[in-house]
Design a protein around this motif. Structure first.
Motif, PDB file in Angstrom:
ATOM      1  N   LEU A 667       0.840  -1.194   0.000  1.00 47.61           N
ATOM      2  CA  LEU A 667       0.000   0.000   0.000  1.00 47.61           C
ATOM      3  C   LEU A 667       0.874   1.242   0.000  1.00 47.61           C
ATOM      4  O   LEU A 667       1.905   1.297   0.676  1.00 47.61           O
ATOM      5  N   LYS A 668       0.460   2.262  -0.760  1.00 48.25           N
ATOM      6  CA  LYS A 668       1.207   3.508  -0.826  1.00 48.25           C
ATOM      7  C   LYS A 668       0.270   4.681  -0.571  1.00 48.25           C
ATOM      8  O   LYS A 668      -0.892   4.660  -0.961  1.00 48.25           O
ATOM      9  N   GLY A 669       0.819   5.694   0.086  1.00 52.10           N
ATOM     10  CA  GLY A 669       0.068   6.927   0.289  1.00 52.10           C
ATOM     11  C   GLY A 669      -1.234   6.702   1.019  1.00 52.10           C
ATOM     12  O   GLY A 669      -1.276   6.089   2.087  1.00 52.10           O
ATOM     13  N   ASN A 670      -2.318   7.196   0.392  1.00 55.77           N
ATOM     14  CA  ASN A 670      -3.643   7.086   1.008  1.00 55.77           C
ATOM     15  C   ASN A 670      -4.416   5.870   0.525  1.00 55.77           C
ATOM     16  O   ASN A 670      -5.629   5.793   0.711  1.00 55.77           O
ATOM     17  N   GLN A 671      -3.748   4.943  -0.119  1.00 53.04           N
ATOM     18  CA  GLN A 671      -4.437   3.749  -0.601  1.00 53.04           C
ATOM     19  C   GLN A 671      -4.985   2.929   0.576  1.00 53.04           C
ATOM     20  O   GLN A 671      -4.342   2.826   1.621  1.00 53.04           O
ATOM     21  N   LYS A 672      -6.159   2.346   0.347  1.00 53.19           N
ATOM     22  CA  LYS A 672      -6.774   1.514   1.382  1.00 53.19           C
ATOM     23  C   LYS A 672      -7.177   0.174   0.785  1.00 53.19           C
ATOM     24  O   LYS A 672      -7.659   0.114  -0.356  1.00 53.19           O
ATOM     25  N   PRO A 673      -6.980  -0.895   1.542  1.00 50.70           N
ATOM     26  CA  PRO A 673      -7.445  -2.203   1.044  1.00 50.70           C
ATOM     27  C   PRO A 673      -8.961  -2.251   1.006  1.00 50.70           C
ATOM     28  O   PRO A 673      -9.631  -1.599   1.805  1.00 50.70           O
ATOM     29  N   SER A 674      -9.492  -3.006   0.085  1.00 50.71           N
ATOM     30  CA  SER A 674     -10.941  -3.147  -0.015  1.00 50.71           C
ATOM     31  C   SER A 674     -11.464  -4.057   1.091  1.00 50.71           C
ATOM     32  O   SER A 674     -10.690  -4.733   1.777  1.00 50.71           O
ATOM     33  N   TYR A 675     -12.782  -4.079   1.218  1.00 51.99           N
ATOM     34  CA  TYR A 675     -13.395  -4.960   2.218  1.00 51.99           C
ATOM     35  C   TYR A 675     -13.042  -6.414   1.948  1.00 51.99           C
ATOM     36  O   TYR A 675     -12.740  -7.180   2.873  1.00 51.99           O
ATOM     37  N   HIS A 676     -13.044  -6.809   0.675  1.00 50.09           N
ATOM     38  CA  HIS A 676     -12.737  -8.204   0.335  1.00 50.09           C
ATOM     39  C   HIS A 676     -11.275  -8.532   0.617  1.00 50.09           C
ATOM     40  O   HIS A 676     -10.944  -9.660   1.016  1.00 50.09           O
ATOM     41  N   GLN A 677     -10.387  -7.561   0.428  1.00 56.53           N
ATOM     42  CA  GLN A 677      -8.980  -7.793   0.767  1.00 56.53           C
ATOM     43  C   GLN A 677      -8.791  -7.964   2.273  1.00 56.53           C
ATOM     44  O   GLN A 677      -8.044  -8.835   2.723  1.00 56.53           O
TER      45      GLN A 677
END
Length: 775
Positions: A667-677
Motif C-alpha cells: 500500500l502507498k500513500g492514502n491507498q486503502k485495502p478493499s473490504y474483500h482484501q
C-alpha cells in the motif's frame, strides 16, 4: 507533566478532605451512616482505608499511567494522538487484551452475586452464573472481527450506527448506550458502597463515592485507555494472588492444627443436612440439576449481552487489538474471567452453607445475602481482619478496572459521538467518499465512479498527500514530541494540508482530558442519588437489563446485516423497550404485594426473565421486519456503497491503514485495502473465532454441565473433585497472568525499538526526499 501531577494530587486532596468532613459530621451526630443490618463486622479503620486505597492503589495507578505515557512518547511516539487515548495505539498484545477484557468485565458485583446465587440455589449457582457471562465473551470475537473488517477506523460502535443510519438513529442508540453505562456504574456504586460500609468503620456514603470517583478518574485522566490496560494487569495480578491465598488458607493450610471450616468432606457432610430449594433434585445444594440456577442463567445471559455488546467500555478494550490478537485475547479472557467468580462464589457460598448448617443464629438475613455480603462474611469468619483486608483489596482492584473503563467509555461517546458529531464537527456536511480535508472525491472513490459511468474531472479528485509522506507533517510531529505540557498546546502547526485538522485534534485532546475529569467528578452527586434511592444490588443488576437489552439486536444487525435500516433500528428498539417494561410491570403486579413492593417484585427471577426476553425478541423481530420493508439494497453496488459508509470512518492524521502495513506492505500513500482484501487477510482470524467459539461454547454450556448433571446429587468425593478442580483452574490462570502478560508486553516494546532503530536512516532519507516538495 506538572499539570498531570497537580490534578491527580487535587483529586486525592479533595477525597481526603471530604472523608474528614464526613467523619467529623458523624462524630457530631449530623450525619448518618447506612450500616449493614447483618453480622459482617467492620474490621478496617477509616483512615487506614483512605491511606490504603487512595495513596496506595490510587497513587500506584497514577505511576503506572505515567510509565505508560513515557512508553507511548519515547517508544511508540503517539502520545499526542487523540485516538491513542481511546484505543491504546491499536496494537495491544494478546495476553494484555485477555487480561483487560477479563478484568473489566469482572465487576465487583460478580464476586458478590456469584456467592449470592450459590448460597440460594446450591453448587450449580456459581457455575451457571459464570457461564451466562462467558457465553457472551465467547460470541463477541465473531462480532468484533466483523467490526474490525468493515469499520477498521471506528473508535466507538456508535460511529458505525451514525455513518449508516444518520442523526436520528444515532441519537436514539446513543441514549441506550449511555443508559447501559449508567446501569453498570449503578451496580458498581451500590455493590462497592455495601462492601465499604460492611468492612470500613464510619464509612459514610460521601466517603464511598469520593473514593470511587478518585480511583476511577485519576489514572484515566493521566494515561487514557492505555493506562487502564496496565492497571488492569496489576489488578488481575493482585486479584489472582489474593484468591489463591484465600483458597489455600481456607482449605489447604491448617491454622493452629485445624482448617476454618474443616476439610471438603466435612463441609459436604454439613451441607447434606440442609434442605435446599424446592426445584433442586432431592432438594440438595450439591446438585447441578437446579431449575432456579438455569432460570438465572437465562436471565443472566441477557443481562451480560446488554453490557457486553452495548457497553462502549467493552468495545474500546476489544477493538484496541488487531483482529488475530483480539480473537485470541477473547478466548483467553473467557478462561481468565470464569476462574475468579466461579472459584470464589463456590468457595465462599459452600463455606457459608456449611457454617450455618444446624445453627440458624450464624445465618445472614436475606437483605445481606441479596446485598452480596456472603463473601466478606466468610472471609472474616475464616481469616478475621486479614480476610477483611484481602476482600477489600480484591474488590477495590476490580472496581478500579471496571469503573475506569466506564469513565473512558462515557468520555469517548461524549468526544466522538456528541462533540465531534454535533457540537463542533471539523467540517459540517461532509459527504460520503469525499476527503474531510479538501472535501474533494477520494482517489479510490473516483475510480469507482469511473467504473459506474461517472467521470469526475482531475480538479475534483483529492490530491492530499498521506501524513507519512508529508515533510511539513514530519516537522510538526517532531516539534510536538520535543515539547511537553502547556508549551505543547501553544504550538502552531505549519502544514498547509493537515495543520488545520491537527489543531482541531489538539482541541479534542484537551477536551478529552476535561471530559474524563468531569465524568469522574459527576460520579459523586449521581452516586449519592443512587444510594439514597433505596435500590439494592440485585435490583440494579437484574432489572437494569430490561431497559438496556433493546440496544443489543440493533447494534449486532448494524454490523453484520447490510439491509438494516434507520426506521428498523429506531422502531425496533423503542418498541422492545416499551414491551419489555410493560411485561416486567405486568408480571410484578401479579406477585404478592404487587407494584407496591416494587424493588422486590420487579427483580424476581421469572419477572426479569419475562421482561428481558420480551425486550430482546420484540426488538429483534420488529427491527428485521421493518428493515425488510424499508431497505433499498438491490444489487452488489448498493451493498458496497452501504459498507463504504463505515469504511470511510477514519482519522487522516492516524489512518487505519497504518495498523495493517504488515498485512498490506504494498500500500502507498492514502491507498486503502478493499473490504474483500481485508476479509481475505483476516480469514485466519475468522476461522480461529469460529472454531474457538464452538469449542468454548461446547465446553461451558454442554460438556461440563452435562457431565455434572448426569451425576445427580454429588457424592462426597465428586463434590470434593469439582471444588478442587475450580481451585486448580484458578491457580493455572494466575500463573499465566503473572508470567505471560509482562513477557509479551516487553517483547512488543523491544520489537518497536528495534524497528525504529533499523529504519531510522530510511526515515531521515524520507524527510530529505520530501524536504523540498510542497505539501
Amino acid at each position: 507533566m506538572r499539570e498531570i501531577f497537580l490534578v491527580a494530587t487535587a483529586l486525592l486532596v479533595i477525597s481526603f478532605a471530604t472523608a474528614q468532613l464526613s467523619c467529623d459530621a458523624i462524630t457530631n451526630g449530623t450525619a448518618t451512616v447506612g450500616l449493614p443490618s447483618g453480622k459482617v463486622s467492620q474490621e478496617v479503620e477509616k483512615y487506614e482505608a483512605a491511606l490504603f486505597l487512595l495513596l496506595g492503589f490510587g497513587g500506584f495507578s497514577v505511576l503506572l499511567a505515567l510509565v505508560y505515557n513515557a512508553i507511548r512518547r519515547h517508544v511508540f511516539r503517539d502520545v499526542s494522538n487523540l485516538d491513542t487515548a481511546f484505543d491504546a495505539g491499536g496494537r495491544v498484545t494478546t495476553s494484555l487484551t485477555a487480561v483487560t477484557v477479563g478484568v473489566q468485565l469482572l465487576w465487583p458485583a460478580d464476586l458478590l452475586q456469584s456467592a449470592t446465587v450459590t448460597a440460594k440455589y446450591g453448587i450449580a449457582g456459581a457455575f451457571w452464573y459464570s457461564s451466562a457471562v462467558v457465553v457472551n465473551i465467547i460470541l463477541f470475537p465473531l462480532l468484533s472481527l466483523q467490526f474490525k473488517t468493515k469499520a477498521p477506523g471506528a473508535k466507538t460502535f456508535l460511529q458505525v450506527v451514525g455513518a449508516r443510519f444518520g442523526k436520528g438513529t444515532h441519537i436514539v442508540i446513543s441514549c441506550f448506550a449511555l443508559m447501559t453505562n449508567i446501569t453498570i456504574l449503578t451496580c458498581i456504586i451500590i455493590g462497592c458502597t455495601d462492601l465499604f460500609q460492611a468492612l470500613i468503620k464510619d464509612s459514610s456514603d460521601e466517603f464511598c463515592v469520593l473514593v470511587m470517583a478518585t480511583l476511577f478518574g485519576s489514572y484515566s485522566f493521566v494515561g487514557g485507555l492505555g493506562s487502564t490496560f496496565y492497571v488492569s494487569y496489576f489488578n488481575a495480578f493482585m486479584a489472582f494472588v489474593i484468591l489463591a491465598v484465600f483458597v489455600v488458607r481456607i482449605f489447604y493450610v491448617p491454622d493452629d492444627d485445624s482448617l476454618p471450616f474443616g476439610s471438603l468432606d466435612e463441609v459436604y457432610e454439613r451441607i447434606s443436612c440442609l434442605v435446599g430449594p424446592a426445584d433442586n433434585k432431592e432438594r440438595s445444594y450439591a446438585t447441578f440439576l437446579s431449575v432456579d440456577s438455569l432460570v438465572w442463567m437465562v436471565q443472566g445471559t441477557l443481562v451480560a449481552a446488554s453490557v457486553c455488546f452495548c457497553d462502549q467500555a467493552a468495545w474500546q478494550s476489544r477493538i484496541a487489538a488487531k483482529p488475530v490478537q483480539g480473537v485470541l485475547g477473547f478466548f483467553g479472557a473467557t478462561f481468565l474471567w470464569f476462574a475468579i467468580p466461579a472459584t470464589i462464589g463456590t468457595t465462599t457460598a459452600i463455606c457459608y452453607l456449611s457454617f450455618s448448617a444446624g445453627n440458624s443464629t450464624l445465618m445472614l438475613p436475606d437483605s445481606d445475602i441479596n446485598a452480596g455480603l456472603v463473601t466478606p462474611y466468610i472471609a472474616q469468619q475464616a481469616l478475621g481482619r486479614d480476610g477483611a483486608f484481602m476482600i477489600l483489596i480484591m474488590f477495590t482492584m476490580l472496581m478500579m478496572s471496571t469503573g475506569s473503563g466506564e469513565v473512558m467509555g462515557i468520555s469517548s461517546i461524549i468526544v466522538y459521538d456528541i462533540f465531534q458529531s454535533y457540537v463542533c464537527p471539523f467540517k459540517s456536511g461532509s459527504r460520503l467518499g469525499h476527503c474531510i480535508l479538501c472535501e474533494k472525491v477520494k482517489k479510490e472513490e473516483a475510480a469507482d465512479e469511473t467504473t459506474r459511468g461517472h467521470h469526475p474531472t482531475m480538479s475534483d479528485v483529492c490530491r492530499c498527500p498521506a501524513v507519512t509522506e508529508c515533510a511539513a507533517c514530519v516537522e510538526d510531529q517532531e516539534a510536538i514530541l520535543a515539547t511537553t505540557g502547556f508549551s505543547q498546546q501553544l504550538l502552531r502547526h505549519h502544514c498547509p494540508v493537515h495543520g488545520e485538522y491537527r489543531t482541531y485534534q489538539d482541541a479534542l485532546v484537551r477536551l478529552k482530558s476535561w471530559t474524563i475529569l468531569g465524568v469522574s467528578l459527576t460520579i459523586v452527586p449521581v452516586g449519592l442519588l443512587i444510594i439514597h434511592s433505596g435500590m439494592d444490588l440485585n435490583w440494579a443488576f437484574m432489572t437494569g437489563c430490561v431497559v438496556t437489552i433493546p440496544c443489543f439486536p440493533g447494534v449486532v444487525l448494524s454490523i453484520v446485516w447490510v439491509k438494516a435500516t434507520a426506521k428498523g433500528m429506531v422502531i425496533g428498539s423503542v418498541t422492545g423497550l416499551l414491551c419489555g417494561v410493560t411485561a416486567t410491570l405486568a408480571r410484578a403486579s401479579t406477585l404478592p404485594g404487587g407494584i407496591g413492593d416494587f424493588w422486590v417484585n420487579t427483580s424476581e427471577g421469572y419477572t426479569v426473565m419475562l421482561g428481558s426476553c420480551t425486550s430482546f425478541f420484540v426488538t429483534f423481530i420488529v427491527t428485521i421486519i421493518v428493515s425488510l420493508v424499508t431497505h433499498t439494497i438491490k444489487d452488489e453496488d448498493d451493498v458496497a456503497l452501504e459498507w463504504q459508509k463505515v469504511r470511510d470512518i477514519d482519522n487522516p492524521l492516524n489512518p487505519w491503514t497504518n495498523f495493517y502495513l504488515e498485512e498490506f506492505p504494498n500500500l502507498k500513500g492514502n491507498q486503502k485495502p478493499s473490504y474483500h482484501q481485508l476479509e481475505k487477510v483476516f480469514r485466519k482470524a475468522k476461522v480461529t473465532a469460529i472454531v474457538g467459539s464452538i469449542f468454548c461454547l461446547s465446553l461451558f454450556v454442554l460438556i461440563i454441565p452435562s457431565v455434572m448433571a448426569s451425576l445427580g446429587v454429588l457424592t462426597s468425593s465428586e463434590f470434593a473433585s469439582y471444588v478442587t478442580s475450580m481451585h486448580i483452574w484458578s491457580f493455572v490462570m494466575a500463573a499465566i497472568v503473572i508470567v505471560v502478560t509482562p513477557l509479551e508486553e516487553i517483547r512488543a516494546i523491544w520489537r518497536e525499538l528495534q524497528t525504529r532503530k533499523l529504519f531510522r536512516k530510511s526515515t531521515y532519507s524520507q524527510v530529505d526526499k520530501f524536504a523540498e516538495r510542497p505539501c
